[in-house]
Design an enzyme around this catalytic site. Structure first.
Site, mmCIF file in Angstrom:
data_model
loop_
_atom_site.group_PDB
_atom_site.id
_atom_site.type_symbol
_atom_site.label_atom_id
_atom_site.label_comp_id
_atom_site.label_asym_id
_atom_site.label_seq_id
_atom_site.Cartn_x
_atom_site.Cartn_y
_atom_site.Cartn_z
ATOM 1 N N CYS A 2 0.648 -1.146 -0.104
ATOM 2 C CA CYS A 2 0.084 0.053 0.022
ATOM 3 C C CYS A 2 1.005 1.336 -0.102
ATOM 4 C CB CYS A 2 -0.881 -0.075 1.222
ATOM 5 S SG CYS A 2 -1.967 -1.376 1.480
ATOM 6 N N ARG A 27 5.149 0.237 -6.207
ATOM 7 C CA ARG A 27 5.257 -0.548 -5.001
ATOM 8 C C ARG A 27 4.187 -1.786 -5.094
ATOM 9 N NH1 ARG A 27 6.687 2.261 -0.279
ATOM 10 N NH2 ARG A 27 5.357 1.068 0.959
ATOM 11 N N TRP A 75 -3.120 -2.804 -1.457
ATOM 12 C CA TRP A 75 -2.545 -4.137 -1.898
ATOM 13 C C TRP A 75 -3.370 -4.790 -0.693
ATOM 14 C CZ3 TRP A 75 0.278 -8.171 -0.063
ATOM 15 C CH2 TRP A 75 0.737 -9.063 -0.801
ATOM 16 N N ASN A 101 -1.708 2.229 6.102
ATOM 17 C CA ASN A 101 -0.913 1.102 5.434
ATOM 18 C C ASN A 101 -0.671 0.425 6.650
ATOM 19 O OD1 ASN A 101 -0.678 1.974 2.895
ATOM 20 N ND2 ASN A 101 1.496 2.712 3.075
ATOM 21 N N GLY A 102 -0.424 -1.053 6.434
ATOM 22 C CA GLY A 102 -0.195 -1.792 7.694
ATOM 23 C C GLY A 102 -1.457 -2.674 8.051
ATOM 24 N N GLU A 481 20.131 -16.280 -7.267
ATOM 25 C CA GLU A 481 19.622 -15.034 -7.630
ATOM 26 C C GLU A 481 18.957 -14.965 -9.167
ATOM 27 O OE1 GLU A 481 18.482 -12.300 -6.150
ATOM 28 O OE2 GLU A 481 18.688 -10.708 -7.608
ATOM 29 N N LYS A 485 15.207 -13.809 -10.351
ATOM 30 C CA LYS A 485 15.102 -12.839 -11.198
ATOM 31 C C LYS A 485 14.214 -13.370 -12.534
ATOM 32 C CE LYS A 485 16.098 -9.913 -9.860
ATOM 33 N NZ LYS A 485 16.326 -10.004 -8.638
ATOM 34 N N GLU A 488 10.495 -14.270 -11.222
ATOM 35 C CA GLU A 488 9.573 -13.269 -10.771
ATOM 36 C C GLU A 488 9.079 -12.377 -11.903
ATOM 37 O OE1 GLU A 488 11.431 -10.454 -7.879
ATOM 38 O OE2 GLU A 488 13.256 -10.644 -8.783
ATOM 39 N N HIS A 504 21.457 -36.047 -7.366
ATOM 40 C CA HIS A 504 20.776 -36.570 -6.200
ATOM 41 C C HIS A 504 19.182 -36.445 -6.453
ATOM 42 C CE1 HIS A 504 24.499 -37.295 -4.228
ATOM 43 N NE2 HIS A 504 24.848 -36.339 -4.732
ATOM 44 N N LYS A 603 6.881 -4.047 -3.932
ATOM 45 C CA LYS A 603 8.258 -3.700 -3.798
ATOM 46 C C LYS A 603 8.611 -3.724 -2.433
ATOM 47 C CE LYS A 603 12.130 -1.907 -4.928
ATOM 48 N NZ LYS A 603 13.011 -3.072 -5.848
#
Ligand code: F6R
Length: 608
Positions: A2, A27, A75, A101-102, A481, A485, A488, A504, A603
């Site tokens: 948010c 965000r 969000w 927000n929260g 990483e 990338k 996502e 294995h 974000k």
């Protein structure tokens, strides 16, 4: 996650709020709304979907006159992303509007209490309890009404409050969720993120938890949680609005990939003096450092992978055992952590809920926390014992790029500094490492330049349904990483494996045409990784190798190669990731994905 904006002044508020909300779009959100104080009271406009839809609905704000207002991008957590659940929420008497927000953890009990008292709930959100509490506690004095209402809240909240009785006043409240005040001339602002403020003012006040502010066009007054007025410093934001704009690039992600040489330079340059690494913000003497018998690194996502990649340099140069632990696991693991543990907390945003909670848990057990953070004034930066900023500038794309490489740069400096102070960094090795650190911006530029052709190469890989990223040691960390990338932003399934682990189990998944990205930048283990390349190729895999420029052995084995310039093994992750960032970018582009705002992602992950 948010986003919040608020404006009070003499100009028309709605267009400014909408502009601010656009700057917060990166965000991640699924609905948006504004509330503006007009001649006939508070008017709320909200929509599910994009801010652009809200602009269209309101004629870019022209249909919502008034010079004081609040705005929000939501969000969804409690309740679906519908128009009704979007913020702002309005009290039953229409006199209070709130953006939040929260998460209000005790909202269910409050909702029950307020319903029993006759308040009508329109939405499924936790936020709506706040407006009804404001109405219930209304005392005629806005400040004390807000104080009484927030005293009932448990959880995390950044709030923006508008009240029809004080038409040019806004209240901003912070508890465990970021909120920044913008100081203007004849007008003032607040926002959850400095990006929403920089086009209007560069003078910011960072609220701390438990503080709240009263804003009018004439000024800002800040109070502590008891209502006592306090003085807060005004901080000058060092970057301008261009830094948060695309600057001719098709996507923020591409721009931020290209900014990496400059970002890494900004991270290292102030910390190199006369051939020494100098960390003013973490300047412990050898005796103090010797008290740490282990280093625990905690973070989430890419920041965690930066920790995994830096573990090798930290252990090699300091000879202190290093354990990277995911923050979401660490917080519930009853960790074996005490005053002899140095906790390194890594976070681009500085607001990741799990990382904050893990840091609190470890500090409560006596650990000292060193934060490596990008966003100035963020919760992690402010609550750690020491903070090393990464100085990457604003990172807008949801998928981190320069955030990650600057974290690595700072971690490498840290490894060198601590190793040197403890006398454990070989005198012969130090100049070689320093030489590579000094050249990092150039080497990163070189890695970008070497990979101009990745757009074309991506065409060979973009139809894959699954990709495997393999490597050993530092290369495995890079592969982690690289795979993140890819998945996502391109939505293609991607897995990273330590190359030696393939046989294995995972090798069962390799079939004709399966793409395998093999990171081969660790000279000592190259032959081992090549043997894994041979194994997967024998089962039909198409191998794309990431290797040092001029590595003929790899060219002979892999189907395709992408190159980086040579660098000391311990530092390879900072270069090896560059072609993988570009590959993910071009594959996602080829597949028409929303690169800067991938679906379901935010974000700054400020909820657990
Ligand atoms: C991936 C990505 C995320 C973040 C993670 C932690 O590209 O950006 O995995 O790395 O959410 O975020 P920060 O670093 O803000 O704590």
């Amino acid at each position: 996650m948010c986003g919040i904006v608020g404006f009070t002044g003499t100009r028309s508020a709605a267009p400014l709020l909408l502009e601010g909300l656009k700057r917060l779009e990166y965000r991640g959100y699924d609905s948006a709304g504004i509330a503006v104080m007009g001649n006939e009271g508070i008017r709320v406009e909200k929509v599910s979907g994009k801010v652009q839809k809200l602009c269209e609905k309101t004629g870019d704000g022209a249909a919502v006159p008034g010079s004081t207002g609040i705005g929000h991008t939501r969000w969804a957590t409690h309740g679906a992303p519908t128009d009704t659940n979007a913020h702002p929420h309005l009290s039953n008497d229409g006199r209070y509007a709130v953006v939040h927000n929260g998460i209000i953890e005790n909202y269910a009990a409050l909702r029950e209490e307020l319903t029993a008292k006759g308040y009508t709930f329109l939405s499924e959100t936790d936020t709506e309890v706040i407006v009804h509490l404001l109405e219930m506690y209304d005392s005629g004095d806005l400040k004390s009404t807000v104080l009484r209402a927030v005293a009932r809240l448990e959880g995390s909240y950044a709030l923006g409050v508008l009240c029809a009785d004080q038409p040019d006043t806004l209240i901003a409240v912070r508890e465990a969720s970021p909120l920044i005040l913008g100081v203007g001339v004849g007008e003032n602002y607040f926002a959850s993120d400095v990006t929403a403020l920089v086009s209007y003012t560069k003078n910011a006040i960072y609220l701390d938890d438990g503080e709240f502010a009263v804003l009018t066009p004439a000024g800002i007054t800040v109070y502590d949680c008891t209502g006592r007025q306090i003085e807060k410093p005004v901080t000058r934001v060092t970057w301008d609005v261009e830094a948060a704009e695309k600057g001719g690039y098709a996507h923020f992600m591409l721009k931020e990939i290209m900014e990496q040489p400059a970002a890494v330079r900004a991270a290292i340059a102030p910390r190199l003096r006369d051939g020494e690494v100098v960390l003013d913000e973490f300047d412990l003497d050898a005796e103090t450092l010797r008290q740490f018998n282990k280093i625990v690194i905690t973070a989430c996502g890419s920041a965690y992978y930066a920790g995994c990649a830096a573990k090798y340099a930290l252990e090699a140069l300091t000879r202190i055992p290093v354990e990277p632990v995911l923050a979401s696991e660490l917080r519930y693991s009853d960790p074996l952590i005490d005053a002899h543990t140095l906790l390194i907390v890594i976070s681009q945003s500085g607001e990741t809920a799990d990382t904050i909670a893990a840091m609190r848990e470890c500090r409560a057990r006596g650990a000292k926390a060193l934060a490596i953070v990008n966003v100035v004034g963020s919760t992690i930066a402010k609550s750690a014992d020491w903070t090393l900023y990464t100085w990457a500038g604003p990172e807008i794309a949801v998928a981190t790029t320069k955030g990650y490489t600057t974290q690595l740069a700072v971690l490498f400096l840290l490894a060198m500094s601590v190793g040197r102070k403890l006398g454990r960094l070989d005198d012969a090795l130090y100049p070689a490492l320093l030489y590579d650190i000094l050249r990092l911006p150039k080497l990163i530029q070189n890695a970008i330049d070497l990979n101009h052709g990745l757009g074309a190469l991506a065409k060979k890989y973009h139809r894959a349904s699954s990709l495997f990223f393999i490597g050993r040691n530092t290369d495995w960390a890079s592969a982690l990483e690289g795979a993140l990338k890819m998945k996502e932003i391109s939505y293609i399934h991607a897995e990273s494996y330590a190359a030696g682990e393939l046989k294995h189990g995972t090798i069962a998944l390799i079939e004709e045409g399966t793409p395998v990205i093999a990171v081969c930048c660790n000279a000592a283990l190259e032959d081992k990784t090549i043997s894994n390349i041979v194994e997967v190729k024998a089962r039909g895999a198409r191998v794309l190798a990431v290797a040092f420029r001029g590595d003929r052995k790899i060219v002979a084995q892999a189907n395709d190669c992408v190159f980086i310039p040579p660098i000391h093994t311990l530092f390879t992750p900072i270069l090896a990731v560059i072609p993988m960032q570009l590959l993910a970018y071009y594959v996602a582009k080829e597949n028409g994905c929303d690169i800067d705002k991938p679906k379901n992602l935010a974000k700054s992950v400020t909820v657990e």
